[in-house]
Motif scaffolding. Structure first.
Motif, short mmCIF file in Angstrom:
data_model
loop_
_atom_site.label_atom_id
_atom_site.label_comp_id
_atom_site.label_asym_id
_atom_site.label_seq_id
_atom_site.Cartn_x
_atom_site.Cartn_y
_atom_site.Cartn_z
N MET A 1 3.34 -4.47 -3.02
CA MET A 1 2.76 -3.04 -2.48
C MET A 1 1.51 -3.58 -1.54
O MET A 1 0.74 -4.38 -1.50
CB MET A 1 2.00 -2.87 -3.76
CG MET A 1 0.91 -1.79 -3.66
SD MET A 1 1.34 -0.40 -4.55
CE MET A 1 -0.03 0.11 -5.60
N PRO A 2 1.39 -2.66 -0.44
CA PRO A 2 0.54 -2.73 0.70
C PRO A 2 -0.93 -2.69 0.06
O PRO A 2 -1.33 -2.17 -0.87
CB PRO A 2 0.76 -1.32 1.70
CG PRO A 2 2.23 -1.06 1.11
CD PRO A 2 2.31 -1.73 -0.23
N SER A 3 -1.88 -3.13 1.06
CA SER A 3 -3.28 -3.38 0.61
C SER A 3 -4.15 -2.53 1.70
O SER A 3 -3.48 -2.51 2.94
CB SER A 3 -3.97 -4.43 0.21
OG SER A 3 -3.65 -5.43 1.29
N GLU A 93 0.50 -5.20 4.78
CA GLU A 93 1.82 -5.72 3.98
C GLU A 93 2.51 -6.88 4.91
O GLU A 93 2.30 -6.96 5.89
CB GLU A 93 2.94 -4.64 4.10
CG GLU A 93 4.10 -5.45 3.41
CD GLU A 93 3.89 -5.18 1.87
OE1 GLU A 93 2.98 -5.58 1.20
OE2 GLU A 93 4.91 -4.86 1.00
N THR A 94 2.49 -7.90 4.05
CA THR A 94 3.03 -9.34 4.48
C THR A 94 4.44 -9.23 4.13
O THR A 94 4.78 -9.11 3.21
CB THR A 94 2.28 -10.50 3.73
OG1 THR A 94 0.97 -10.13 4.16
CG2 THR A 94 2.77 -11.75 4.27
N TYR A 95 5.28 -9.68 5.29
CA TYR A 95 6.51 -9.73 5.19
C TYR A 95 7.00 -11.30 5.26
O TYR A 95 6.62 -11.89 6.57
CB TYR A 95 7.13 -8.95 6.31
CG TYR A 95 8.89 -9.21 6.69
CD1 TYR A 95 9.85 -8.78 5.69
CD2 TYR A 95 9.08 -9.93 7.71
CE1 TYR A 95 11.09 -9.06 5.80
CE2 TYR A 95 10.48 -10.31 7.74
CZ TYR A 95 11.55 -9.92 7.05
OH TYR A 95 12.84 -10.14 7.24
N VAL A 109 6.63 0.29 4.08
CA VAL A 109 5.19 0.82 4.28
C VAL A 109 5.17 2.28 4.40
O VAL A 109 4.13 2.84 3.96
CB VAL A 109 4.63 -0.16 5.32
CG1 VAL A 109 3.04 0.27 5.54
CG2 VAL A 109 4.55 -1.56 4.85
N TRP A 112 5.81 4.19 1.63
CA TRP A 112 4.74 3.98 0.70
C TRP A 112 3.73 5.02 1.16
O TRP A 112 3.08 5.87 0.12
CB TRP A 112 4.39 2.75 0.54
CG TRP A 112 3.30 2.35 -0.08
CD1 TRP A 112 3.00 2.25 -1.60
CD2 TRP A 112 1.86 2.50 0.21
NE1 TRP A 112 1.75 2.26 -1.90
CE2 TRP A 112 1.00 2.33 -0.89
CE3 TRP A 112 1.33 2.41 1.52
CZ2 TRP A 112 -0.46 2.19 -0.52
CZ3 TRP A 112 -0.04 2.52 1.84
CH2 TRP A 112 -0.74 2.10 0.73
N ASP A 154 2.42 -10.22 9.30
CA ASP A 154 1.58 -9.07 8.60
C ASP A 154 1.89 -8.11 9.28
O ASP A 154 1.75 -7.93 10.78
CB ASP A 154 0.15 -9.54 8.71
CG ASP A 154 -0.33 -10.71 7.76
OD1 ASP A 154 0.33 -10.93 6.87
OD2 ASP A 154 -1.33 -11.42 8.00
#
Length: 161
Positions: A1-3, A93-95, A109, A112, A154
């Motif tokens: 989940m993105p922050s 979001e880290t990939y 992302v 979302w 990122d």
């Protein structure tokens, strides 16, 4: 989940090109010479190199910058130029994985964000979507980790003010 993260403004040195997906190496390959040029002037990068997507054109073409963060003043030789990533709130979001999966990670992302009612820093321009802050920050040095499945990137998307 993105922050969501707050980021200060960041100066950088970059080169820019408009490319399709198949031509992306043409801009990606500019990062090592940029880093080398900075090193030749005694400048240590102030962070990880990145790609900043400025315009998403129709037909899967991008105006993208290959950039290296710096601190202080520096005047690069053309075609390189100085730029600044704007301060603000960004979705992060880290990939982890090979570059071939970045499009799917980016789409996740954006999906979302649509579900959450997020308003991005993007406007419709004459040539396509113009982004104020949309980046892929390359956290892994391929010389240190040659396995692309282990590369960390990122994804950052600036929120509208």
């Amino acid at each position: 989940m993105p922050s969501t993260v707050d980021r200060p403004a960041q100066r950088y040195v970059a080169e820019r090109a408009t490319v399709g997906i198949e031509e992306f190496p043409r801009i990606a390959d500019r990062l090592p010479p940029l880093i080398g040029s900075l090193a030749g002037h005694g400048i240590v990068p102030a962070g990880a190199p990145f790609f900043r997507y400025r315009v998403l054109h129709p037909g899967l073409r991008f105006t993208v910058e290959a950039g290296v963060p710096i601190e202080g003043g520096f005047t690069p030789d053309e075609p390189a130029f100085l730029g600044e990533i704007p301060a603000g709130k960004y979705v992060l979001e880290t990939y982890v994985g090979a570059p071939g999966g970045l499009a799917s990670a980016t789409e996740a992302v954006l999906t979302w964000g649509a579900r959450e009612g997020v308003t991005w820093d993007v406007t419709e321009g004459p040539d396509g979507e113009e982004w104020g802050g949309r980046m892929e920050v390359l956290r892994t040095n391929p010389l240190e980790q040659p396995d692309p499945s282990q590369w960390v990137t990122d994804l950052l998307f600036r929120l509208a003010d």
